[in-house]
Enzyme design. Sequence first.
Site, PDB file in Angstrom:
ATOM      1  N   GLU A 156      26.770  19.304   9.156  1.00 47.43           N
ATOM      2  CA  GLU A 156      25.746  18.673   9.415  1.00 47.43           C
ATOM      3  C   GLU A 156      24.457  18.730   8.579  1.00 47.43           C
ATOM      4  O   GLU A 156      23.931  19.606   8.131  1.00 47.43           O
ATOM      5  CB  GLU A 156      25.372  19.781  10.730  1.00 47.43           C
ATOM      6  CG  GLU A 156      23.585  19.898  11.232  1.00 47.43           C
ATOM      7  CD  GLU A 156      23.190  21.949  11.791  1.00 47.43           C
ATOM      8  OE1 GLU A 156      24.406  22.237  12.219  1.00 47.43           O
ATOM      9  OE2 GLU A 156      22.056  21.452  12.536  1.00 47.43           O
ATOM     10  N   LYS A 174      27.470  16.263  12.881  1.00 51.62           N
ATOM     11  CA  LYS A 174      26.250  16.963  13.395  1.00 51.62           C
ATOM     12  C   LYS A 174      24.920  16.677  13.201  1.00 51.62           C
ATOM     13  O   LYS A 174      24.376  16.690  12.159  1.00 51.62           O
ATOM     14  CB  LYS A 174      26.210  18.653  13.518  1.00 51.62           C
ATOM     15  CG  LYS A 174      25.207  19.160  14.338  1.00 51.62           C
ATOM     16  CD  LYS A 174      25.675  20.582  15.378  1.00 51.62           C
ATOM     17  CE  LYS A 174      24.761  21.199  15.878  1.00 51.62           C
ATOM     18  NZ  LYS A 174      25.039  22.011  16.564  1.00 51.62           N
TER      19      LYS A 174
HETATM   20  P1  13P Z   1      18.738  23.754  17.714  1.00 51.31           P
HETATM   21  O1  13P Z   1      19.804  22.529  19.049  1.00 51.31           O
HETATM   22  O2  13P Z   1      18.174  24.393  18.664  1.00 51.31           O
HETATM   23  O3  13P Z   1      18.547  22.563  16.567  1.00 51.31           O
HETATM   24  O4  13P Z   1      20.617  24.537  17.036  1.00 51.31           O
HETATM   25  C1  13P Z   1      21.341  23.227  16.854  1.00 51.31           C
HETATM   26  C2  13P Z   1      22.471  23.796  15.562  1.00 51.31           C
HETATM   27  O5  13P Z   1      23.337  24.357  15.480  1.00 51.31           O
HETATM   28  C3  13P Z   1      21.341  23.574  14.323  1.00 51.31           C
HETATM   29  O6  13P Z   1      22.260  23.960  13.236  1.00 51.31           O
END
Ligand code: 13P
Length: 348
Positions: free
Chosen positions: A177, A219
Amino acid sequence: MNQTDLEKTAKEMVASGKGLLAADESEKTCQKRFDSVGVECTEETRREYRSLLLTTPDAKDHMSGVILYDETFWQKTEDGDDFRTYLASHGIFPGIKVDKGLVDLPGFPNEKVSQGLDGLPERMENYSKEGAKFAKWRSVITIGEGIPTDACISANAYVLARYARICQDVNIVPMVEPEVLFDGNHSIEKCEEVMAKTFDALFKAMTLYNVFMPGAILKTSMVLPGKDSGTPIDHDDVAQRTVRVLHDHVSSELGGVVFLSGGQTSNDAFINLNRIAKKGPHPWGVTFSYSRALQDPVLKEWAKDRSNKDAVQNLFAKQLQFAGNASKGELDESTLHNDNFVTKSQDL
Ligand code: 13P
């Protein structure tokens, strides 16, 4: 590394109409969220709240997995089942967030790198033994005056790639991510450019460090104008740019692509996903991995009356249904709640 298992898990995580719940907020973030609704934040109240989400009847219809925080990974439901075992026995993959948060990148003001590689192989081995099927590591890229620098992008690409390969060695699907933050007053064009650069660096590093692409999940943020730019969100423009940057800069071999909500309102996060899905076919399954967009209204409902389990779980099931339909491009946008929820804290 069992490539067949990794690929199968990754595909099931992004199966049609399903997505992931991010329930891995740190204690600090939970504290802010609970403060905002006036509930005391303790180990037990965090367990109580998450227990309601995780045991929502039929959640598996739209929820392929849940990202847990270490504390939650070891906690139990009201009936005394470990959350991770409960989820697995209900056809939902238990996942674990494993980065240890952000630290300053020395020499690069306002830029961060995520930490947690030291000792990671041992930690991952234990999580794997205890039933984790996938993991998450979050890096953050901030857009601002003169940033992100190439140094920040490459430092984060390197840690994400190293983490991903460590996960795969113990048959855990890594979710990588690189969150390009919504904060700031940048244009949507700038966001698209930064995301393109970030993906190029990330996939180069993942290739270099021998990550098995079909057994990994990206992600990502969506391509958005900065939250403080004054530019309203144009859902079709967001969808067009997000699809373009993904198709042009993400390995087509990858196991799947999931989105974070990033501080968008729930409705924007659902509508944008719906429009992105409608622009398919995509080379990979594309779905949600939301925390705030799924949880914000649910947390408020829970705070209103903590004994009303049905009301809380019905609302969460509804949120999952919106997101699940959106992931197929089949959301009837006119059915969304009128209330538009948003929680601001960015640090997860
Ligand atoms: P949000 O959907 O609140 O952005 O969180 C997702 C997430 O896991 C960010 O690391």
